[in-house]
Design a protein around this motif. Structure first.
Motif, PDB file in Angstrom:
ATOM      1  N   SER A   3      15.938 -31.527 -58.181  1.00 14.45           N
ATOM      2  CA  SER A   3      15.820 -31.498 -59.437  1.00 14.45           C
ATOM      3  C   SER A   3      14.926 -30.547 -59.877  1.00 14.45           C
ATOM      4  CB  SER A   3      15.435 -32.993 -59.812  1.00 14.45           C
ATOM      5  OG  SER A   3      15.175 -32.932 -61.556  1.00 14.45           O
TER       6      SER A   3
ATOM      7  N   TRP B  23      13.470 -30.620 -62.662  1.00  9.17           N
ATOM      8  CA  TRP B  23      12.360 -31.210 -63.504  1.00  9.17           C
ATOM      9  C   TRP B  23      11.214 -31.125 -62.706  1.00  9.17           C
ATOM     10  CZ3 TRP B  23       9.650 -36.129 -62.693  1.00  9.17           C
ATOM     11  CH2 TRP B  23       9.090 -36.661 -63.925  1.00  9.17           C
TER      12      TRP B  23
ATOM     13  N   GLU C 232      20.751 -29.668 -63.985  1.00 11.52           N
ATOM     14  CA  GLU C 232      19.602 -30.020 -63.528  1.00 11.52           C
ATOM     15  C   GLU C 232      19.225 -29.864 -61.966  1.00 11.52           C
ATOM     16  OE1 GLU C 232      16.883 -34.257 -62.778  1.00 11.52           O
ATOM     17  OE2 GLU C 232      18.729 -34.531 -63.900  1.00 11.52           O
TER      18      GLU C 232
ATOM     19  N   LYS D 139      20.215 -36.198 -70.622  1.00  6.06           N
ATOM     20  CA  LYS D 139      21.615 -36.487 -70.447  1.00  6.06           C
ATOM     21  C   LYS D 139      22.895 -36.595 -71.361  1.00  6.06           C
ATOM     22  CE  LYS D 139      24.133 -39.756 -67.370  1.00  6.06           C
ATOM     23  NZ  LYS D 139      23.768 -40.722 -66.370  1.00  6.06           N
TER      24      LYS D 139
ATOM     25  N   ILE E  51      18.868 -30.166 -67.867  1.00  7.64           N
ATOM     26  CA  ILE E  51      17.369 -29.789 -67.786  1.00  7.64           C
ATOM     27  C   ILE E  51      17.127 -29.152 -69.092  1.00  7.64           C
ATOM     28  CG2 ILE E  51      17.043 -28.099 -66.052  1.00  7.64           C
ATOM     29  CD1 ILE E  51      14.781 -30.783 -65.967  1.00  7.64           C
TER      30      ILE E  51
ATOM     31  N   ARG F 237      23.797 -34.503 -66.087  1.00  9.38           N
ATOM     32  CA  ARG F 237      22.460 -34.501 -65.911  1.00  9.38           C
ATOM     33  C   ARG F 237      21.851 -33.161 -66.300  1.00  9.38           C
ATOM     34  NH1 ARG F 237      20.717 -38.141 -61.358  1.00  9.38           N
ATOM     35  NH2 ARG F 237      18.726 -37.379 -61.753  1.00  9.38           N
TER      36      ARG F 237
ATOM     37  N   ARG G 107      14.171 -33.660 -68.979  1.00 10.40           N
ATOM     38  CA  ARG G 107      15.562 -34.226 -68.375  1.00 10.40           C
ATOM     39  C   ARG G 107      16.294 -34.425 -70.052  1.00 10.40           C
ATOM     40  NH1 ARG G 107      13.674 -37.656 -63.319  1.00 10.40           N
ATOM     41  NH2 ARG G 107      14.021 -35.910 -61.633  1.00 10.40           N
TER      42      ARG G 107
END
Length: 147
Positions: A58, A60, A50, A29, A36, A34, A27
């Motif tokens: 997400s 992630w 993300e 920011k 990825i 946000r 992740r």
């Protein structure tokens, strides 16, 4: 101010954070977004939104495999440009996945740092050319020998 900052290359993360192809995504920011970051099977770096376009899960939690990041919820797969390249529930002939694209940003690797440009493509500045950004960390020598 956010619009101004998007007009520059931003150092976002170290190359070592996504060092190997198909390693887990991380992740990031930046400027309130946000994102990825991941490295695909060919070693290309991608930085994109993300969250999956389908259900907002997400990425992630996704699986980095075969030149893309696959969402863990319904299996939608995205490449480094944010383009959806596979939707398991749809036939390839339908062309459905070509209509889906996440926000993704240009990125380059220089001096063991991954730089991201988040502004309009027409206003993209020259690549960062700081001396420290052109030398790989693995090639840099320590100033003092520990012996």
């Amino acid at each position: 101010m956010g619009t101004l900052m998007r007009r520059y290359w931003i150092p976002a993360l170290l190359s070592s954070e996504i060092a190997e192809p198909d390693c887990p995504p991380i992740r990031v920011k930046l400027l309130g977004e946000r994102l990825i970051a991941f490295r695909d099977s060919q070693g290309r770096v991608g930085v994109m939104d993300e969250f999956c376009a389908h259900r907002g899960v997400s990425l992630w939690f996704g699986r980095n495999e075969e030149n893309g990041l696959r969402c863990s919820y319904h299996g939608w797969k995205y490449d480094v440009t944010g383009q959806c390249i596979e939707v398991p529930s749809e036939p390839v002939e339908s062309g459905f996945c070509k209509k889906i694209k996440l926000a993704a940003y240009d990125c380059i690797e220089r001096g063991d740092v991954i730089w991201i440009y988040m502004g309009p493509p027409a206003d993209k500045p020259p690549l960062p050319n700081f001396e420290w950004a052109t030398v790989l960390n693995s090639l840099a020598r320590p100033m003092f020998d520990s012996k």
